[in-house]
Design an enzyme around this catalytic site. Structure first.
Site, PDB file in Angstrom:
ATOM      1  N   THR A 116       7.921 -17.491  72.039  1.00 23.10           N
ATOM      2  CA  THR A 116       9.039 -16.649  71.664  1.00 23.10           C
ATOM      3  C   THR A 116       8.587 -15.198  71.669  1.00 23.10           C
ATOM      4  OG1 THR A 116      10.906 -16.420  70.130  1.00 23.10           O
ATOM      5  CG2 THR A 116       8.718 -16.597  69.144  1.00 23.10           C
ATOM      6  N   ILE A 180      13.003 -20.620  64.979  1.00 23.49           N
ATOM      7  CA  ILE A 180      12.254 -21.074  63.817  1.00 23.49           C
ATOM      8  C   ILE A 180      11.000 -21.796  64.285  1.00 23.49           C
ATOM      9  CG2 ILE A 180      12.274 -22.606  61.794  1.00 23.49           C
ATOM     10  CD1 ILE A 180      15.312 -22.185  61.665  1.00 23.49           C
ATOM     11  N   GLY A 181       9.881 -21.450  63.707  1.00 21.61           N
ATOM     12  CA  GLY A 181       8.624 -22.133  63.969  1.00 21.61           C
ATOM     13  C   GLY A 181       7.777 -22.105  62.714  1.00 21.61           C
ATOM     14  N   CYS A 210      11.459 -20.500  73.780  1.00 19.50           N
ATOM     15  CA  CYS A 210      11.387 -21.810  73.138  1.00 19.50           C
ATOM     16  C   CYS A 210      11.365 -22.955  74.164  1.00 19.50           C
ATOM     17  CB  CYS A 210      12.526 -22.005  72.152  1.00 19.50           C
ATOM     18  SG  CYS A 210      12.610 -20.714  70.889  1.00 19.50           S
TER      19      CYS A 210
END
Length: 276
Positions: A116, A180-181, A210
């Site tokens: 990302t 989101i990670g 992603c």
């Protein structure tokens, strides 16, 4: 150099229930858990420094496990200068450039997920949360982070966002507006979410965000312009979004936030002094 323990003194813990190292404690059976919020949302913090700071805080939290001294969660909100980050299993096939000559710095991290981009105009939230006091379930945690974003877009901007089954993140139509990670170490989380607010989306063209080829990346600014919303200065839009993020985060996770505004900070682990 400014150390955290010279900036403020944390009050007496709001709860006295002892932590059970093997079982999560339901928030409904205790006073709201405290969460210290480090407000850096107006600043561009180099990724490497913020990453090192997160890991230092996690190590400190590890030392408190089993001692009934982990009285507070932590959340950091900031922006980064342009940077690409890759998850622990990310594939370089999703990079549209020569890795030896990248347009921006690259960091391979221990978070989940694929590549990302982070950059100015994107609000990045790093919750460092002890899931023993919430729910020891990473799927629940991911869905809860998504819920924070969905509520922000709905309550503050009247934008209907959603999840897509099998994918992580938040979407408005075909546009992914938040990535989101996460990583959890002994049930203490770090890394987190990134919400495109006024972000220049051009750098995303250098990657397959992603690892998803058939969908687009969007920004809150772009969505508002599509809906013919009145123009709002970027700085004001970032401030409004930041305030909404904190409100919804505290409600979703049932936390009592204590702000810690910092105008200048040394993130180096060697100089970090953290009061929890």
């Amino acid at each position: 150099m400014i150390l955290l323990n010279t900036l403020f003194t944390l009050p007496t813990p709001l709860h006295t229930r002892k932590a059970n190292p093997t079982k999560a404690i339901s928030a409904s059976h205790q006073a709201l858990r405290r969460c210290v919020c480090y407000d850096l949302h107006k600043q561009l913090i180099p990724y490497q420094e913020a990453w090192s700071w997160q890991k230092s805080i996690v190590r400190t939290r590890h030392s408190l496990l089993g001692q009934d001294e982990d009285h507070s969660d932590v959340v950091v909100v900031l922006q980064h200068p342009p940077v690409f980050t890759l998850g622990t299993g990310s594939s370089e096939e999703y990079l549209n450039f020569d890795v030896k000559n990248p347009p921006y710095a690259i960091h391979r991290t221990e978070r989940g997920g694929e590549v990302t981009y982070h950059g100015p105009g994107q609000l990045v939230m790093y919750p460092i949360v002890n899931l023993r006091y919430h729910k020891m379930d990473l799927n629940w945690y991911l869905r809860s982070l998504e819920e924070v974003i969905i509520r922000v877009l709905s309550s503050t901007f009247s934008i209907k966002a959603s999840r897509i089954e099998g994918l992580t993140g938040v979407w408005v139509g075909n546009q992914k507006i938040a990535a989101i990670g996460i990583r959890a170490s002994r049930w203490i989380t770090y890394h987190g979410l990134a919400l495109n607010v006024t972000t220049n989306l051009t750098p995303f063209q250098h990657i397959v965000p992603c690892g998803i080829r058939d969908r687009q990346v969007g920004s809150l600014r772009g969505l508002l312009e599509e809906n013919s919303a009145s123009a709002t200065e970027d700085a004001i839009l970032l401030d409004i979004t930041y305030s909404s993020l904190l409100k919804e985060f505290s409600e979703v996770f049932q936390l009592s936030l204590q702000q810690a505004s910092i105008s200048k900070f040394d993130f180096s682990a060697s100089s970090l002094s953290l009061v929890v």
